[in-house]
Design a protein around this motif. Structure first.
Motif, PDB file in Angstrom:
ATOM      1  N   PRO A  78      92.716   7.716 -49.014  1.00 53.58           N
ATOM      2  CA  PRO A  78      93.260   7.559 -47.670  1.00 53.58           C
ATOM      3  C   PRO A  78      92.917   6.074 -47.016  1.00 53.58           C
ATOM      4  O   PRO A  78      92.056   5.725 -46.538  1.00 53.58           O
ATOM      5  CB  PRO A  78      92.644   8.654 -46.801  1.00 53.58           C
ATOM      6  N   VAL A  79      94.104   5.204 -47.350  1.00 53.02           N
ATOM      7  CA  VAL A  79      93.954   3.809 -46.617  1.00 53.02           C
ATOM      8  C   VAL A  79      94.749   3.783 -45.251  1.00 53.02           C
ATOM      9  O   VAL A  79      95.725   3.453 -45.584  1.00 53.02           O
ATOM     10  CB  VAL A  79      94.191   2.805 -47.750  1.00 53.02           C
ATOM     11  N   ASP A  80      93.861   3.963 -44.282  1.00 49.96           N
ATOM     12  CA  ASP A  80      94.501   3.768 -43.051  1.00 49.96           C
ATOM     13  C   ASP A  80      94.365   2.624 -42.349  1.00 49.96           C
ATOM     14  O   ASP A  80      93.974   1.617 -43.253  1.00 49.96           O
ATOM     15  CB  ASP A  80      94.016   4.928 -42.000  1.00 49.96           C
ATOM     16  N   VAL A  81      94.570   2.125 -41.104  1.00 49.06           N
ATOM     17  CA  VAL A  81      94.436   1.102 -40.532  1.00 49.06           C
ATOM     18  C   VAL A  81      92.903   0.504 -40.704  1.00 49.06           C
ATOM     19  O   VAL A  81      92.674  -0.640 -40.801  1.00 49.06           O
ATOM     20  CB  VAL A  81      94.813   0.980 -38.807  1.00 49.06           C
ATOM     21  N   HIS A  82      91.995   1.378 -40.527  1.00 51.93           N
ATOM     22  CA  HIS A  82      90.554   1.056 -40.813  1.00 51.93           C
ATOM     23  C   HIS A  82      90.240   0.508 -41.964  1.00 51.93           C
ATOM     24  O   HIS A  82      89.633  -0.389 -42.130  1.00 51.93           O
ATOM     25  CB  HIS A  82      89.691   2.079 -40.108  1.00 51.93           C
ATOM     26  N   LEU A  83      90.610   1.042 -43.038  1.00 52.14           N
ATOM     27  CA  LEU A  83      90.343   0.596 -44.422  1.00 52.14           C
ATOM     28  C   LEU A  83      91.085  -0.657 -44.589  1.00 52.14           C
ATOM     29  O   LEU A  83      90.534  -1.593 -45.333  1.00 52.14           O
ATOM     30  CB  LEU A  83      90.517   1.576 -45.415  1.00 52.14           C
ATOM     31  N   GLN A  84      92.274  -0.585 -44.068  1.00 49.41           N
ATOM     32  CA  GLN A  84      93.092  -2.060 -44.371  1.00 49.41           C
ATOM     33  C   GLN A  84      92.528  -3.132 -43.636  1.00 49.41           C
ATOM     34  O   GLN A  84      92.313  -4.321 -44.157  1.00 49.41           O
ATOM     35  CB  GLN A  84      94.602  -1.970 -43.711  1.00 49.41           C
ATOM     36  N   ARG A  85      91.951  -2.891 -42.273  1.00 48.18           N
ATOM     37  CA  ARG A  85      91.423  -3.900 -41.626  1.00 48.18           C
ATOM     38  C   ARG A  85      90.056  -4.464 -42.262  1.00 48.18           C
ATOM     39  O   ARG A  85      89.993  -5.685 -42.484  1.00 48.18           O
ATOM     40  CB  ARG A  85      91.084  -3.382 -40.221  1.00 48.18           C
ATOM     41  N   PHE A  86      89.403  -3.710 -42.725  1.00 48.23           N
ATOM     42  CA  PHE A  86      88.228  -3.947 -43.520  1.00 48.23           C
ATOM     43  C   PHE A  86      88.349  -4.825 -44.663  1.00 48.23           C
ATOM     44  O   PHE A  86      87.818  -5.794 -44.924  1.00 48.23           O
ATOM     45  CB  PHE A  86      87.275  -2.664 -44.048  1.00 48.23           C
ATOM     46  N   ALA A  87      89.621  -4.715 -45.233  1.00 50.14           N
ATOM     47  CA  ALA A  87      89.601  -5.313 -46.481  1.00 50.14           C
ATOM     48  C   ALA A  87      90.158  -6.733 -46.146  1.00 50.14           C
ATOM     49  O   ALA A  87      89.859  -7.834 -46.757  1.00 50.14           O
ATOM     50  CB  ALA A  87      90.864  -4.693 -47.313  1.00 50.14           C
ATOM     51  N   LEU A  88      90.751  -6.809 -44.971  1.00 48.33           N
ATOM     52  CA  LEU A  88      91.129  -7.988 -44.492  1.00 48.33           C
ATOM     53  C   LEU A  88      90.150  -8.950 -43.985  1.00 48.33           C
ATOM     54  O   LEU A  88      90.024 -10.024 -44.003  1.00 48.33           O
ATOM     55  CB  LEU A  88      92.517  -7.968 -43.406  1.00 48.33           C
ATOM     56  N   GLU A  89      89.330  -8.356 -43.283  1.00 46.27           N
ATOM     57  CA  GLU A  89      88.223  -8.972 -42.508  1.00 46.27           C
ATOM     58  C   GLU A  89      87.087  -9.560 -43.351  1.00 46.27           C
ATOM     59  O   GLU A  89      86.708 -10.452 -43.113  1.00 46.27           O
ATOM     60  CB  GLU A  89      87.588  -7.993 -41.539  1.00 46.27           C
ATOM     61  N   THR A  90      86.759  -8.631 -44.468  1.00 46.07           N
ATOM     62  CA  THR A  90      85.844  -9.326 -45.424  1.00 46.07           C
ATOM     63  C   THR A  90      86.569 -10.115 -46.244  1.00 46.07           C
ATOM     64  O   THR A  90      85.707 -10.652 -47.114  1.00 46.07           O
ATOM     65  CB  THR A  90      85.332  -7.776 -45.956  1.00 46.07           C
ATOM     66  N   GLY A  91      87.683 -10.330 -46.406  1.00 48.70           N
ATOM     67  CA  GLY A  91      88.337 -11.051 -47.408  1.00 48.70           C
ATOM     68  C   GLY A  91      88.611 -10.545 -48.773  1.00 48.70           C
ATOM     69  O   GLY A  91      89.016 -11.213 -49.838  1.00 48.70           O
ATOM     70  N   ILE A  92      88.283  -9.249 -49.033  1.00 48.58           N
ATOM     71  CA  ILE A  92      88.499  -8.533 -50.271  1.00 48.58           C
ATOM     72  C   ILE A  92      90.021  -8.540 -50.455  1.00 48.58           C
ATOM     73  O   ILE A  92      90.232  -8.897 -51.761  1.00 48.58           O
ATOM     74  CB  ILE A  92      88.119  -6.965 -49.868  1.00 48.58           C
ATOM     75  N   ILE A  93      90.923  -8.842 -49.718  1.00 50.96           N
ATOM     76  CA  ILE A  93      92.098  -8.846 -49.798  1.00 50.96           C
ATOM     77  C   ILE A  93      92.687 -10.195 -49.054  1.00 50.96           C
ATOM     78  O   ILE A  93      92.505 -10.245 -47.819  1.00 50.96           O
ATOM     79  CB  ILE A  93      93.007  -7.702 -49.265  1.00 50.96           C
ATOM     80  N   ARG A  94      93.111 -11.098 -49.597  1.00 49.39           N
ATOM     81  CA  ARG A  94      93.515 -12.507 -49.081  1.00 49.39           C
ATOM     82  C   ARG A  94      95.029 -12.698 -49.125  1.00 49.39           C
ATOM     83  O   ARG A  94      95.493 -12.224 -50.239  1.00 49.39           O
ATOM     84  CB  ARG A  94      92.776 -13.561 -49.472  1.00 49.39           C
ATOM     85  N   TYR A  95      95.531 -12.946 -48.013  1.00 50.67           N
ATOM     86  CA  TYR A  95      97.231 -13.331 -47.955  1.00 50.67           C
ATOM     87  C   TYR A  95      97.551 -14.760 -47.733  1.00 50.67           C
ATOM     88  O   TYR A  95      97.100 -15.230 -46.487  1.00 50.67           O
ATOM     89  CB  TYR A  95      97.734 -12.360 -47.111  1.00 50.67           C
ATOM     90  N   GLU A  96      98.190 -15.355 -48.445  1.00 48.84           N
ATOM     91  CA  GLU A  96      98.653 -16.819 -48.160  1.00 48.84           C
ATOM     92  C   GLU A  96     100.097 -17.068 -48.228  1.00 48.84           C
ATOM     93  O   GLU A  96     100.479 -18.336 -48.373  1.00 48.84           O
ATOM     94  CB  GLU A  96      97.810 -17.613 -49.198  1.00 48.84           C
ATOM     95  N   GLY A  97     100.826 -15.960 -48.111  1.00 51.07           N
ATOM     96  CA  GLY A  97     102.177 -16.023 -48.053  1.00 51.07           C
ATOM     97  C   GLY A  97     102.734 -16.671 -46.926  1.00 51.07           C
ATOM     98  O   GLY A  97     102.021 -16.572 -45.932  1.00 51.07           O
ATOM     99  N   THR A  98     104.044 -16.481 -46.873  1.00 52.05           N
ATOM    100  CA  THR A  98     104.740 -17.081 -45.472  1.00 52.05           C
ATOM    101  C   THR A  98     105.352 -15.865 -45.093  1.00 52.05           C
ATOM    102  O   THR A  98     105.865 -15.913 -43.647  1.00 52.05           O
ATOM    103  CB  THR A  98     105.816 -18.061 -45.851  1.00 52.05           C
ATOM    104  N   LYS A  99     105.697 -14.811 -45.754  1.00 50.92           N
ATOM    105  CA  LYS A  99     106.420 -13.617 -45.122  1.00 50.92           C
ATOM    106  C   LYS A  99     105.453 -12.860 -44.291  1.00 50.92           C
ATOM    107  O   LYS A  99     104.279 -13.075 -44.559  1.00 50.92           O
ATOM    108  CB  LYS A  99     106.992 -12.863 -46.168  1.00 50.92           C
ATOM    109  N   ARG A 100     105.825 -11.804 -43.431  1.00 56.36           N
ATOM    110  CA  ARG A 100     104.919 -11.201 -42.564  1.00 56.36           C
ATOM    111  C   ARG A 100     104.246 -10.269 -43.505  1.00 56.36           C
ATOM    112  O   ARG A 100     104.504  -9.723 -44.563  1.00 56.36           O
ATOM    113  CB  ARG A 100     105.752 -10.408 -41.735  1.00 56.36           C
TER     114      ARG A 100
END
Length: 134
Positions: free
Chosen positions: A24-46
């Motif tokens: 179950p990937v909710d806002v908290h698990l998503q935020r953790f992935a973004l904050e730790t850099g596990i998931i990085r986004y370098e695109g131009t779209k939202r």
């Protein structure tokens, strides 16, 4: 997310086995992935909720499966850490002692856009009393 939550509930009651691809990937698990850099986004779209959720679910499941970790325990640990500490770690002096990923963390990602628009705005992160621009 809902199907994974139901599956986790039944697995915790030992009524079924947790599938290898359920998390179950909710806002908290998503935020953790973004904050730790596990998931990085370098695109131009939202950056949308669905984009992060899809990648985080696969990554988290792979990590659990490769290490023979419980999906339930992993999910609970990350959820609790993100829910209770990440959202304002820059204001909590004890955060560095409590958080096992404090040093490599890229900073707190605000979740208000997630709730209003279903998107993440990662340009303005906060950590250690200030705003980081990365």
């Amino acid at each position: 997310k809902i199907a994974s939550l139901i599956t986790m509930f039944y697995a915790e009651l030992e009524l079924m086995t947790m599938p290898e691809d359920a998390m179950p990937v909710d806002v908290h698990l998503q935020r953790f992935a973004l904050e730790t850099g596990i998931i990085r986004y370098e695109g131009t779209k939202r950056l949308t909720n669905e984009m992060v959720e899809r990648q985080a679910r696969k990554l988290y499941c792979d990590i659990c499966n490769e290490n023979s970790w419980s999906h339930e325990d992993f999910s609970h640990a990350i959820w609790f850490l993100s829910k209770r500490l990440c959202s304002s770690c820059h204001r909590k002096k004890i955060a560095q002692m409590l958080c096992p990923v404090f040093d490599p963390c890229l900073g707190s990602v605000p979740s208000n856009s997630y709730f209003r628009k279903g998107t993440w705005v990662i340009e303005h992160r906060q950590k250690n009393g200030g705003t980081l621009h990365r």
